[in-house]
Design a protein around this motif. Structure first.
Motif, mmCIF file in Angstrom:
data_model
loop_
_atom_site.group_PDB
_atom_site.id
_atom_site.type_symbol
_atom_site.label_atom_id
_atom_site.label_comp_id
_atom_site.label_asym_id
_atom_site.label_seq_id
_atom_site.Cartn_x
_atom_site.Cartn_y
_atom_site.Cartn_z
ATOM 1 N N GLU A 19 0.838 -1.391 0.047
ATOM 2 C CA GLU A 19 -0.022 0.020 0.038
ATOM 3 C C GLU A 19 0.847 1.178 0.046
ATOM 4 N N GLY A 20 1.956 1.161 -1.002
ATOM 5 C CA GLY A 20 2.889 2.477 -0.916
ATOM 6 C C GLY A 20 3.869 2.483 0.080
ATOM 7 N N ASP A 21 3.839 1.697 1.267
ATOM 8 C CA ASP A 21 5.130 1.733 2.111
ATOM 9 C C ASP A 21 6.033 0.648 1.925
ATOM 10 N N GLY A 22 7.076 1.031 1.902
ATOM 11 C CA GLY A 22 8.537 0.238 1.600
ATOM 12 C C GLY A 22 8.939 -0.388 2.815
ATOM 13 N N TYR A 23 8.905 -1.820 2.719
ATOM 14 C CA TYR A 23 9.589 -2.412 4.027
ATOM 15 C C TYR A 23 10.738 -3.105 3.891
ATOM 16 N N PHE A 24 11.805 -2.548 4.226
ATOM 17 C CA PHE A 24 13.189 -3.013 4.291
ATOM 18 C C PHE A 24 13.339 -4.369 4.860
ATOM 19 N N ILE A 25 13.271 -5.397 4.122
ATOM 20 C CA ILE A 25 13.353 -6.955 4.845
ATOM 21 C C ILE A 25 14.591 -7.398 5.121
ATOM 22 N N ASP A 26 15.530 -7.214 3.817
ATOM 23 C CA ASP A 26 16.763 -7.767 4.101
ATOM 24 C C ASP A 26 17.938 -6.966 3.210
ATOM 25 N N PRO A 27 19.160 -6.713 4.234
ATOM 26 C CA PRO A 27 20.355 -5.969 3.800
ATOM 27 C C PRO A 27 21.294 -6.856 3.389
ATOM 28 N N THR A 28 22.003 -6.895 2.376
ATOM 29 C CA THR A 28 22.945 -7.748 1.958
ATOM 30 C C THR A 28 24.462 -6.907 1.912
ATOM 31 N N CYS A 29 25.228 -6.932 3.049
ATOM 32 C CA CYS A 29 26.415 -6.245 3.432
ATOM 33 C C CYS A 29 27.661 -6.658 2.678
ATOM 34 N N ARG A 30 27.595 -6.969 1.419
ATOM 35 C CA ARG A 30 28.613 -7.850 0.639
ATOM 36 C C ARG A 30 28.240 -7.947 -0.765
ATOM 37 N N PHE A 31 28.924 -8.272 -1.689
ATOM 38 C CA PHE A 31 28.514 -8.671 -3.089
ATOM 39 C C PHE A 31 27.433 -9.820 -2.985
ATOM 40 N N ALA A 32 26.386 -9.449 -3.596
ATOM 41 C CA ALA A 32 25.394 -10.330 -3.867
ATOM 42 C C ALA A 32 25.601 -11.451 -4.522
ATOM 43 N N VAL A 33 24.927 -12.524 -4.267
ATOM 44 C CA VAL A 33 25.121 -13.901 -4.936
ATOM 45 C C VAL A 33 23.842 -14.487 -5.554
ATOM 46 N N PRO A 34 23.393 -14.485 -6.663
ATOM 47 C CA PRO A 34 24.275 -14.423 -7.783
ATOM 48 C C PRO A 34 24.462 -13.140 -8.310
ATOM 49 N N GLY A 35 23.962 -12.226 -7.920
ATOM 50 C CA GLY A 35 23.906 -10.795 -8.478
ATOM 51 C C GLY A 35 25.114 -10.135 -8.899
ATOM 52 N N SER A 36 26.055 -10.281 -8.095
ATOM 53 C CA SER A 36 27.481 -9.812 -8.469
ATOM 54 C C SER A 36 27.952 -10.360 -9.959
ATOM 55 N N GLY A 37 27.331 -11.427 -10.392
ATOM 56 C CA GLY A 37 27.901 -11.917 -11.703
ATOM 57 C C GLY A 37 27.670 -10.781 -12.752
ATOM 58 N N ALA A 38 26.364 -10.385 -12.522
ATOM 59 C CA ALA A 38 25.951 -9.300 -13.598
ATOM 60 C C ALA A 38 26.749 -7.918 -13.374
ATOM 61 N N GLU A 39 27.031 -7.633 -12.321
ATOM 62 C CA GLU A 39 27.440 -6.234 -11.822
ATOM 63 C C GLU A 39 28.956 -6.310 -12.336
ATOM 64 N N MET A 40 29.406 -7.544 -12.254
ATOM 65 C CA MET A 40 30.947 -7.680 -12.738
ATOM 66 C C MET A 40 31.109 -7.408 -14.485
ATOM 67 N N GLU A 41 29.921 -7.548 -14.799
ATOM 68 C CA GLU A 41 30.014 -7.419 -16.305
ATOM 69 C C GLU A 41 29.532 -6.054 -16.597
ATOM 70 N N LEU A 42 28.777 -5.649 -15.836
ATOM 71 C CA LEU A 42 28.079 -4.198 -16.317
ATOM 72 C C LEU A 42 28.980 -3.069 -15.754
ATOM 73 N N ILE A 43 30.007 -3.161 -14.937
ATOM 74 C CA ILE A 43 30.859 -2.271 -14.567
ATOM 75 C C ILE A 43 32.077 -2.188 -14.820
ATOM 76 N N GLY A 44 32.322 -1.347 -16.180
ATOM 77 C CA GLY A 44 33.598 -1.418 -16.918
ATOM 78 C C GLY A 44 34.823 -1.007 -16.032
ATOM 79 N N ASN A 45 34.925 -0.273 -15.006
ATOM 80 C CA ASN A 45 35.940 0.165 -14.319
ATOM 81 C C ASN A 45 35.871 -0.105 -12.756
ATOM 82 N N LEU A 46 35.345 -1.437 -12.524
ATOM 83 C CA LEU A 46 35.222 -2.259 -11.529
ATOM 84 C C LEU A 46 36.397 -2.039 -10.522
ATOM 85 N N ALA A 47 37.537 -2.233 -11.187
ATOM 86 C CA ALA A 47 38.719 -2.294 -10.272
ATOM 87 C C ALA A 47 39.239 -0.946 -9.673
#
Length: 312
Positions: free
Chosen positions: A284-312
């Motif tokens: 109903e329009g309210d955002g509930y922050f349910i989970d923080p990931t305080c690291r590289f996400a798995v498996p999402g970091s695989g996409a980030e590694m390809e999308l960020i050209g200057n990752l280093a």
């Protein structure tokens, strides 16, 4: 840090923040890992002068399975421990949670450190995370804290459609959807066998289900409380899939921007410098922050590694 001698024999410490930008190609880096992020080391290695890799393997009866992680890959030097190589290393990379004390100690010795530091407790200590949500004024879902499997069994007997979570011991217990006593009673028996005599020492968090099909996600990074202007944003169907794309921070849904604005200072206090992800359910329009990931996400970091050209 500059030490000054005062007039009455007192010693005063003045901290001066010095920001330097060094080309990765001039640095020897060491990734300190738990075994998940070898692909990240492989991706970064060509950008550095040298890439070392270490994950814990020493125990009373070591196994070759743990020791061999990262060994034999081109561009990466697997090492047995970091201390004999410490003086060769310019930059330490901690892509995962834990080892905050080691990060702070290396930093105190003058090493550059990329890691979550004590900010990782927002992921590893669910009780602390929920208290922080209250303090910073973000919505908190209805939940109960239950200690022990015996109490959990009594709590769940007449409950339907709730989610069970636990702090820290993710390898022992992942988030679980409890449907009803008729459908899921057997889980309690299985957990009793799994945890054995520890079963009544475990702390569980029982969350009422949030009535929504809309779960927003953001995958980004945070440095001293600051977030970049571009990040990954997408929608998740729980345990089924995630569809996202690159978006300007200013164009994110308001619920995600509220989380980043409120949570940035929390991470900034810990001098957090790592990847960061947030899952936000919208009711109903309210955002509930349910989970923080305080690291590289798995498996999402695989996409980030390809999308960020200057990752280093």
């Amino acid at each position: 840090m500059i030490w000054l001698k005062a007039g009455h024999g007192l010693t005063t410490t003045i901290h001066r923040k010095i920001v330097t930008m060094t080309e990765p190609s001039q640095l020897t880096a060491c990734m300190v890992d738990n075994g998940l992020f070898l692909p990240l080391a492989q991706k970064l290695a060509p950008s550095f002068k040298r890439m070392l890799y270490w994950s814990e393997w020493q125990e009373g009866f070591p196994t070759i399975n743990k020791r061999v992680i990262g060994d034999g890959f081109e561009g990466i030097d697997r090492i047995d421990e970091i201390w004999t190589h410490k003086n060769e290393i310019d930059l330490f990379l901690f892509p995962d949670i834990y080892r905050a004390g080691l990060q702070l100690e290396l930093e105190s010795q003058g090493k550059m450190v990329w890691g979550s530091r004590n900010g990782d407790r927002m992921e590893t200590n669910r009780g602390a995370f929920l208290e922080v949500l209250k303090e910073i004024g973000l919505p908190v879902p209805e939940y109960e804290t239950v200690v022990g499997l015996t109490e959990l069994r009594a709590n769940l007997h007449d409950r339907e459609d709730v989610y069970l979570k636990m702090s820290k011991y993710r390898g022992s217990f992942e988030t679980c959807h409890w449907r009803s006593w008729r459908e899921d009673e057997g889980l309690l028996d299985a957990w009793a066998v799994k945890f054995g005599p520890l079963k009544d020492l475990m702390t569980f968090y029982v969350f009422d289900a949030l009535a929504t099909d809309l779960e927003l996600g953001v995958d980004t990074f945070c440095i001293d409380g600051q977030f970049p202007s571009l990040m990954l944003h997408g929608l998740e169907s729980k345990d089924k899939g995630y569809l996202g794309g690159v978006m300007k921070r200013d164009d994110l849904p308001q619920q995600l921007r509220d989380v980043l604005d409120a949570f940035g200072p929390v991470l900034g206090k810990e001098r957090y410098r790592n990847a960061f992800s947030a899952e936000v359910r919208v009711v109903e329009g309210d955002g509930y922050f349910i989970d923080p990931t305080c690291r590289f996400a798995v498996p999402g970091s695989g996409a980030e590694m390809e999308l960020i050209g200057n990752l280093a």
